[in-house]
Design a protein around this motif. Structure first.
Motif, PDB file in Angstrom:
ATOM      1  N   ALA A 103      10.576  27.180  -8.933  1.00  0.00           N
ATOM      2  CA  ALA A 103      10.504  25.791  -8.472  1.00  0.00           C
ATOM      3  C   ALA A 103       9.111  25.187  -8.620  1.00  0.00           C
ATOM      4  CB  ALA A 103      10.962  25.722  -7.009  1.00  0.00           C
ATOM      5  N   GLN A 104       8.091  25.910  -8.171  1.00  0.00           N
ATOM      6  CA  GLN A 104       6.753  25.325  -8.139  1.00  0.00           C
ATOM      7  C   GLN A 104       6.265  24.958  -9.541  1.00  0.00           C
ATOM      8  OE1 GLN A 104       3.969  27.745  -5.979  1.00  0.00           O
ATOM      9  NE2 GLN A 104       2.359  26.220  -6.048  1.00  0.00           N
ATOM     10  N   ARG A 105       6.483  25.846 -10.510  1.00  0.00           N
ATOM     11  CA  ARG A 105       5.967  25.588 -11.856  1.00  0.00           C
ATOM     12  C   ARG A 105       6.831  24.581 -12.619  1.00  0.00           C
ATOM     13  NH1 ARG A 105       4.741  30.874 -10.630  1.00  0.00           N
ATOM     14  NH2 ARG A 105       2.546  31.429 -10.845  1.00  0.00           N
ATOM     15  N   ILE A 106       8.153  24.619 -12.379  1.00  0.00           N
ATOM     16  CA  ILE A 106       9.020  23.604 -12.987  1.00  0.00           C
ATOM     17  C   ILE A 106       8.615  22.221 -12.478  1.00  0.00           C
ATOM     18  CG2 ILE A 106      11.393  22.707 -13.095  1.00  0.00           C
ATOM     19  CD1 ILE A 106      12.333  25.667 -12.893  1.00  0.00           C
ATOM     20  N   GLN A 107       8.397  22.132 -11.168  1.00  0.00           N
ATOM     21  CA  GLN A 107       8.002  20.863 -10.568  1.00  0.00           C
ATOM     22  C   GLN A 107       6.710  20.339 -11.189  1.00  0.00           C
ATOM     23  OE1 GLN A 107       6.174  20.905  -6.613  1.00  0.00           O
ATOM     24  NE2 GLN A 107       7.705  19.419  -5.959  1.00  0.00           N
ATOM     25  N   ARG A 108       5.723  21.218 -11.336  1.00  0.00           N
ATOM     26  CA  ARG A 108       4.419  20.782 -11.871  1.00  0.00           C
ATOM     27  C   ARG A 108       4.557  20.342 -13.334  1.00  0.00           C
ATOM     28  NH1 ARG A 108       0.125  17.869 -11.679  1.00  0.00           N
ATOM     29  NH2 ARG A 108      -1.809  18.830 -12.396  1.00  0.00           N
ATOM     30  N   ALA A 109       5.311  21.108 -14.137  1.00  0.00           N
ATOM     31  CA  ALA A 109       5.466  20.758 -15.550  1.00  0.00           C
ATOM     32  C   ALA A 109       6.179  19.412 -15.707  1.00  0.00           C
ATOM     33  CB  ALA A 109       6.224  21.860 -16.280  1.00  0.00           C
ATOM     34  N   LEU A 110       7.225  19.176 -14.910  1.00  0.00           N
ATOM     35  CA  LEU A 110       7.929  17.889 -14.969  1.00  0.00           C
ATOM     36  C   LEU A 110       7.039  16.756 -14.468  1.00  0.00           C
ATOM     37  CD1 LEU A 110      11.577  18.671 -13.800  1.00  0.00           C
ATOM     38  CD2 LEU A 110      10.863  17.817 -16.038  1.00  0.00           C
ATOM     39  N   GLU A 111       6.275  17.044 -13.425  1.00  0.00           N
ATOM     40  CA  GLU A 111       5.359  16.033 -12.875  1.00  0.00           C
ATOM     41  C   GLU A 111       4.348  15.593 -13.934  1.00  0.00           C
ATOM     42  OE1 GLU A 111       1.758  15.778  -9.576  1.00  0.00           O
ATOM     43  OE2 GLU A 111       2.997  17.573  -9.702  1.00  0.00           O
ATOM     44  N   VAL A 112       3.774  16.556 -14.641  1.00  0.00           N
ATOM     45  CA  VAL A 112       2.794  16.233 -15.685  1.00  0.00           C
ATOM     46  C   VAL A 112       3.451  15.394 -16.777  1.00  0.00           C
ATOM     47  CG1 VAL A 112       1.414  17.232 -17.554  1.00  0.00           C
ATOM     48  CG2 VAL A 112       1.263  18.188 -15.256  1.00  0.00           C
ATOM     49  N   PHE A 113       4.661  15.790 -17.198  1.00  0.00           N
ATOM     50  CA  PHE A 113       5.333  15.045 -18.277  1.00  0.00           C
ATOM     51  C   PHE A 113       5.667  13.626 -17.829  1.00  0.00           C
ATOM     52  CE2 PHE A 113       8.983  13.469 -20.596  1.00  0.00           C
ATOM     53  CZ  PHE A 113       8.542  13.624 -21.910  1.00  0.00           C
ATOM     54  N   ARG A 114       6.192  13.492 -16.620  1.00  0.00           N
ATOM     55  CA  ARG A 114       6.582  12.153 -16.166  1.00  0.00           C
ATOM     56  C   ARG A 114       5.364  11.259 -15.929  1.00  0.00           C
ATOM     57  NH1 ARG A 114      11.606  13.180 -11.892  1.00  0.00           N
ATOM     58  NH2 ARG A 114      12.897  14.451 -13.283  1.00  0.00           N
ATOM     59  N   ALA A 115       4.244  11.875 -15.533  1.00  0.00           N
ATOM     60  CA  ALA A 115       3.035  11.088 -15.269  1.00  0.00           C
ATOM     61  C   ALA A 115       2.333  10.660 -16.548  1.00  0.00           C
ATOM     62  CB  ALA A 115       2.081  11.891 -14.390  1.00  0.00           C
ATOM     63  N   THR A 116       2.417  11.497 -17.591  1.00  0.00           N
ATOM     64  CA  THR A 116       1.606  11.252 -18.793  1.00  0.00           C
ATOM     65  C   THR A 116       2.411  11.055 -20.067  1.00  0.00           C
ATOM     66  OG1 THR A 116       1.425  13.602 -19.390  1.00  0.00           O
ATOM     67  CG2 THR A 116      -0.186  12.728 -17.801  1.00  0.00           C
ATOM     68  N   GLY A 117       3.687  11.479 -20.041  1.00  0.00           N
ATOM     69  CA  GLY A 117       4.482  11.433 -21.263  1.00  0.00           C
ATOM     70  C   GLY A 117       4.144  12.556 -22.230  1.00  0.00           C
ATOM     71  N   GLN A 118       3.304  13.499 -21.799  1.00  0.00           N
ATOM     72  CA  GLN A 118       2.908  14.609 -22.656  1.00  0.00           C
ATOM     73  C   GLN A 118       3.302  15.944 -22.010  1.00  0.00           C
ATOM     74  OE1 GLN A 118      -1.060  14.300 -24.656  1.00  0.00           O
ATOM     75  NE2 GLN A 118      -1.412  12.698 -23.131  1.00  0.00           N
ATOM     76  N   PRO A 119       3.621  16.943 -22.847  1.00  0.00           N
ATOM     77  CA  PRO A 119       3.951  18.250 -22.286  1.00  0.00           C
ATOM     78  C   PRO A 119       2.717  18.932 -21.698  1.00  0.00           C
ATOM     79  CG  PRO A 119       3.857  18.396 -24.666  1.00  0.00           C
ATOM     80  CD  PRO A 119       3.717  16.933 -24.314  1.00  0.00           C
ATOM     81  N   LEU A 120       2.949  19.879 -20.826  1.00  0.00           N
ATOM     82  CA  LEU A 120       1.867  20.625 -20.179  1.00  0.00           C
ATOM     83  C   LEU A 120       0.941  21.268 -21.212  1.00  0.00           C
ATOM     84  CD1 LEU A 120       1.150  21.232 -17.211  1.00  0.00           C
ATOM     85  CD2 LEU A 120       2.497  23.330 -17.400  1.00  0.00           C
TER      86      LEU A 120
END
Length: 310
Positions: free
Chosen positions: A161-178
């Motif tokens: 959960a924690q890492r999925i959440q962070r990776a999705l958060e980064v993508f949604r915030a920036t439009g770029q993959p982690l």
């Protein structure tokens, strides 16, 4: 803040290896203040299950980065690294020795080696992703991640959960993959004068201490502590705080997902697995090993610390 890191010591080791008592002795002898390197000690209200330093211990030696977050709030390695640098600088300015103590090896690594320049946490996005996870489950969010950032999804389990959440958060915030942020403007690491590591020569010695400590936690009212956390109404088992070893198993037992008579064995097993992971991390780090199951642990630590600081 100084541009070059102040001198500091680090004391690591697996859970139940005796770090807390040894750190108090070191801090008293060397004029130090303790900086906690523990992902669970940051949370208020989580005292028994984290073996948090007592009020008397914290009065005897100043402790930092303890009780700085509500258990609803995630706390990242990047936040730890920034907080630790600030606190190390403040302790050094007082003419005291910063002594970093704990078992969250990812935090040590973040401080020692530096971090990629990832975007800061976005609480609103995190809440949105958590709400989606409650409704659809983390495997569904893992599937979404596989569509937008397949490289990250491939590295993560569907329930991480924690890492999925962070990776999705980064993508949604920036439009770029982690992965787009890896290696970009990496911060410089702060290295300690020495990393001293308490490690057992006999794993059975550590296992016995883990059992005794879990039994002591249960006797001290650990289940009542978790009941009180559940009663708040704003916590759930998907939060990083509630996924901490011991708390996860207690929550499952109180939920009826785990038979109560299995809580002790499950908790001990999970703690042993944590210790195994910590020792694996430590083997990859440059350190000076002090056997924690041998006599004279504190004198050996003091000698190694004085040598490193000389």
């Amino acid at each position: 803040m100084p541009t070059s890191p102040p001198r500091f010591l680090a004391l690591a080791g697996p859970t139940a290896s005796g770090k807390s008592d040894a750190a108090l002795a070191l801090a008293r002898e060397l004029g130090g203040e303790i900086v906690s390197v523990d992902s669970a000690l940051v949370y208020r209200g989580m005292d028994i299950g984290t073996a948090k330093p007592t009020a008397a211990e914290r009065a005897a030696v100043p402790h930092h980065l303890v009780d700085i977050r509500e258990p609803t709030q995630p706390y990242s390695a990047a936040e730890f690294s920034a907080d630790a640098r600030r606190v190390i600088g403040e302790i050094a300015q007082r003419g005291r020795l910063p002594l970093l103590v704990g078992g969250t090896m990812l935090y040590f690594k973040a401080l020692f080696e530096g971090l990629d320049a990832l975007p800061p946490a976005d609480p609103e996005l995190r809440s949105q992703i958590e709400a989606e996870a409650v409704q659809h489950g983390w495997p569904a969010l893992h599937a979404e991640l596989a569509r937008v950032d397949p490289a990250a999804a491939q590295r993560l389990a569907p329930n991480d959960a924690q890492r999925i959440q962070r990776a999705l958060e980064v993508f949604r915030a920036t439009g770029q993959p982690l992965s787009a942020f890896h290696g970009a403007q990496r911060s410089e690491g702060w290295r300690p004068a020495a990393l001293l590591s308490l490690e057992p020569t006999d794993r059975a010695w550590l296992h016995e201490r883990i059992e005794r400590r879990f039994d002591a936690m249960l006797a001290a009212g650990f289940l009542d502590e978790v009941r009180a956390l559940r009663a708040r109404g704003d916590l759930h088992p998907g939060l990083p705080s509630m996924r901490s070893v011991g708390y996860r198993q207690a929550w499952e037992a109180l939920d009826g997902q785990l038979p109560m008579d299995q809580l002790r064995d499950r908790g001990v097993f999970a703690t042993r697995q944590l210790a195994k992971r910590q020792l694996t991390w430590l083997r990859s780090m440059e350190r000076e090993v002090i056997p924690c199951d041998a006599p004279g642990v504190v004198p050996a630590l003091l000698a190694a610390a004085r040598k490193a600081l000389a």
